[in-house]
Design a protein around this motif. Structure first.
Motif, PDB file in Angstrom:
ATOM      1  N   LYS A 170       0.974  -1.289  -0.156  1.00  0.00           N
ATOM      2  CA  LYS A 170       0.060  -0.037   0.009  1.00  0.00           C
ATOM      3  C   LYS A 170       0.812   1.368  -0.084  1.00  0.00           C
ATOM      4  O   LYS A 170       0.588   2.376  -0.338  1.00  0.00           O
ATOM      5  N   LYS A 171       2.211   1.212   0.249  1.00  0.00           N
ATOM      6  CA  LYS A 171       2.904   2.117   0.729  1.00  0.00           C
ATOM      7  C   LYS A 171       3.359   2.702  -0.972  1.00  0.00           C
ATOM      8  O   LYS A 171       3.842   3.808  -1.173  1.00  0.00           O
ATOM      9  N   ILE A 172       3.300   1.938  -1.887  1.00  0.00           N
ATOM     10  CA  ILE A 172       3.799   2.217  -3.491  1.00  0.00           C
ATOM     11  C   ILE A 172       2.810   3.063  -4.240  1.00  0.00           C
ATOM     12  O   ILE A 172       1.476   2.957  -4.215  1.00  0.00           O
ATOM     13  N   THR A 173       3.379   4.261  -4.525  1.00  0.00           N
ATOM     14  CA  THR A 173       2.808   5.241  -5.325  1.00  0.00           C
ATOM     15  C   THR A 173       3.308   5.419  -6.408  1.00  0.00           C
ATOM     16  O   THR A 173       4.702   5.379  -6.808  1.00  0.00           O
ATOM     17  N   LEU A 174       2.686   6.077  -7.454  1.00  0.00           N
ATOM     18  CA  LEU A 174       3.406   6.559  -8.631  1.00  0.00           C
ATOM     19  C   LEU A 174       4.100   7.797  -8.433  1.00  0.00           C
ATOM     20  O   LEU A 174       3.729   8.704  -7.610  1.00  0.00           O
ATOM     21  N   PHE A 175       5.114   8.051  -9.106  1.00  0.00           N
ATOM     22  CA  PHE A 175       5.919   9.186  -9.044  1.00  0.00           C
ATOM     23  C   PHE A 175       5.119  10.411  -9.561  1.00  0.00           C
ATOM     24  O   PHE A 175       4.306  10.313 -10.607  1.00  0.00           O
ATOM     25  N   VAL A 189       3.736  -7.163 -10.010  1.00  0.00           N
ATOM     26  CA  VAL A 189       3.208  -6.256 -10.932  1.00  0.00           C
ATOM     27  C   VAL A 189       1.736  -5.832 -10.912  1.00  0.00           C
ATOM     28  O   VAL A 189       1.234  -4.841 -10.658  1.00  0.00           O
ATOM     29  N   LYS A 190       1.046  -7.035 -10.760  1.00  0.00           N
ATOM     30  CA  LYS A 190      -0.488  -6.910 -10.663  1.00  0.00           C
ATOM     31  C   LYS A 190      -0.816  -6.779  -9.490  1.00  0.00           C
ATOM     32  O   LYS A 190      -1.848  -6.027  -9.267  1.00  0.00           O
ATOM     33  N   ALA A 191       0.043  -6.710  -8.477  1.00  0.00           N
ATOM     34  CA  ALA A 191      -0.296  -6.316  -7.088  1.00  0.00           C
ATOM     35  C   ALA A 191      -0.183  -4.943  -6.809  1.00  0.00           C
ATOM     36  O   ALA A 191      -0.861  -4.118  -5.664  1.00  0.00           O
ATOM     37  N   ILE A 192       0.487  -3.882  -7.718  1.00  0.00           N
ATOM     38  CA  ILE A 192       0.629  -2.607  -7.604  1.00  0.00           C
ATOM     39  C   ILE A 192      -0.776  -1.773  -7.922  1.00  0.00           C
ATOM     40  O   ILE A 192      -0.804  -1.658  -8.989  1.00  0.00           O
ATOM     41  N   LYS A 193      -1.405  -1.479  -6.845  1.00  0.00           N
ATOM     42  CA  LYS A 193      -2.759  -0.728  -7.317  1.00  0.00           C
ATOM     43  C   LYS A 193      -2.794   0.739  -7.840  1.00  0.00           C
ATOM     44  O   LYS A 193      -3.175   1.059  -8.840  1.00  0.00           O
ATOM     45  N   ALA A 194      -1.593   1.235  -7.419  1.00  0.00           N
ATOM     46  CA  ALA A 194      -1.267   2.672  -8.178  1.00  0.00           C
ATOM     47  C   ALA A 194      -1.008   2.509  -9.605  1.00  0.00           C
ATOM     48  O   ALA A 194      -1.308   3.326 -10.415  1.00  0.00           O
ATOM     49  N   LEU A 195      -0.293   1.350 -10.258  1.00  0.00           N
ATOM     50  CA  LEU A 195      -0.045   1.076 -11.298  1.00  0.00           C
ATOM     51  C   LEU A 195      -1.367   0.987 -12.318  1.00  0.00           C
ATOM     52  O   LEU A 195      -1.617   1.304 -13.475  1.00  0.00           O
ATOM     53  N   LYS A 196      -2.480   0.571 -11.982  1.00  0.00           N
ATOM     54  CA  LYS A 196      -3.855   0.669 -12.626  1.00  0.00           C
ATOM     55  C   LYS A 196      -4.408   1.796 -12.976  1.00  0.00           C
ATOM     56  O   LYS A 196      -5.168   1.997 -13.663  1.00  0.00           O
ATOM     57  N   LYS A 197      -3.797   3.118 -12.374  1.00  0.00           N
ATOM     58  CA  LYS A 197      -4.250   4.211 -12.867  1.00  0.00           C
ATOM     59  C   LYS A 197      -3.834   4.573 -14.200  1.00  0.00           C
ATOM     60  O   LYS A 197      -4.462   5.281 -14.738  1.00  0.00           O
ATOM     61  N   ILE A 198      -2.663   3.938 -14.609  1.00  0.00           N
ATOM     62  CA  ILE A 198      -2.108   4.298 -16.018  1.00  0.00           C
ATOM     63  C   ILE A 198      -2.979   3.397 -17.117  1.00  0.00           C
ATOM     64  O   ILE A 198      -2.481   2.315 -17.257  1.00  0.00           O
ATOM     65  N   LYS A 199      -4.147   3.703 -17.499  1.00  0.00           N
ATOM     66  CA  LYS A 199      -4.869   2.985 -18.259  1.00  0.00           C
ATOM     67  C   LYS A 199      -4.038   2.964 -19.708  1.00  0.00           C
ATOM     68  O   LYS A 199      -4.235   1.794 -20.560  1.00  0.00           O
ATOM     69  N   GLU A 200      -3.234   3.811 -20.243  1.00  0.00           N
ATOM     70  CA  GLU A 200      -2.408   3.852 -21.190  1.00  0.00           C
ATOM     71  C   GLU A 200      -1.437   2.813 -21.494  1.00  0.00           C
ATOM     72  O   GLU A 200      -1.136   2.220 -22.364  1.00  0.00           O
ATOM     73  N   ALA A 201      -1.138   2.191 -20.343  1.00  0.00           N
ATOM     74  CA  ALA A 201      -0.172   1.121 -20.116  1.00  0.00           C
ATOM     75  C   ALA A 201      -0.607  -0.227 -19.961  1.00  0.00           C
ATOM     76  O   ALA A 201      -0.031  -1.267 -19.824  1.00  0.00           O
ATOM     77  N   GLU A 202      -2.067  -0.471 -20.040  1.00  0.00           N
ATOM     78  CA  GLU A 202      -2.735  -1.672 -19.789  1.00  0.00           C
ATOM     79  C   GLU A 202      -2.322  -2.396 -21.014  1.00  0.00           C
ATOM     80  O   GLU A 202      -2.529  -2.180 -22.081  1.00  0.00           O
TER      81      GLU A 202
END
Length: 213
Positions: free
Chosen positions: A82-87, A115-128
């Motif tokens: 949960k501590k992982i955030t996007l820069f 990778v799949k567990a990083i919730k912050a990454l899901k915000k980048i729809k362009e990289a899906e």
């Protein structure tokens, strides 16, 4: 110079703030198995696999503990995902790059489940569906295999791509792949001196547009 058409991002320490989390994970494992972890070791583990890192950190009389050592590190990381955030500005930058017609992909040495567990990454729809993770290639960094696979998926040659990473291993990988490298270093005072001064450095993702002009 041929015009850049694509951007490949490293993940850990480049798009998401995982550097301290991984370092704390190794320190936790070190404490658990009575292994002294130096600042140099923490610097050298950036961008390389848990397996390679464990063998680098463990003394010769404890290398047989590599599997359990890694499990301890992974346990710590998983408890603190949960501590992982996007820069800052990473999301906005990728959105703008996509709007301008650039092809954007992610190439990481991290495993799929992480990778799949990083919730912050899901915000980048362009990289899906545009992420290459560790299970997709055989040889880890500095082998160019992962980058070469990414460029193949993008349909671009190495002369048309920028690779953005935060570690020496990323730079070494770019050299072997023949890809132009951009060093992402949010704290300029903490630059890795082993990366040549000729390599362009950005401390904010928005700065990439200056290099694309």
């Amino acid at each position: 110079m041929k015009k850049i058409k694509g951007i490949i991002y490293d993940l850990d320490g480049t798009l998401v703030s995982t550097q301290k989390l991984h370092e704390d994970g190794w320190l936790y494992a070190g404490k658990k198995f009575d292994v002294s972890i130096s600042k140099e070791m923490l610097l050298n583990q950036r961008g390389i696999s848990n397996e390679k890192t464990s063998l680098m950190m463990l003394p010769s009389n404890k290398k047989n503990l590599a599997k359990k050592f890694i499990e301890a590190k992974v346990e710590y990381v998983n408890k603190n995902l949960k501590k992982i955030t996007l820069f800052l500005s990473a999301l906005k930058t990728i959105q703008q790059l996509t709007q301008k017609g650039y092809v954007v992909w992610i190439c990481t040495s991290a495993h799929k489940n992480f990778v799949k567990a990083i919730k912050a990454l899901k915000k980048i729809k362009e990289a899906e569906n545009k992420i290459i993770w560790r299970e997709m290639y055989n040889q880890e960094k500095p082998s160019p295999e992962g980058l070469n696979l990414t460029m193949k998926k993008m349909g671009l040659k190495n002369s048309r791509v920028y690779y953005i990473g935060d570690a020496l291993s990323d730079y070494e990988t770019s050299v072997k792949a023949g890809v132009k490298f951009i060093y992402f270093c949010p704290n300029i005072k903490a630059k890795d001196s082993r990366i040549p001064k000729s390599v362009p450095v950005i401390s904010s993702h928005q700065e990439i547009f200056k290099l694309l002009e």
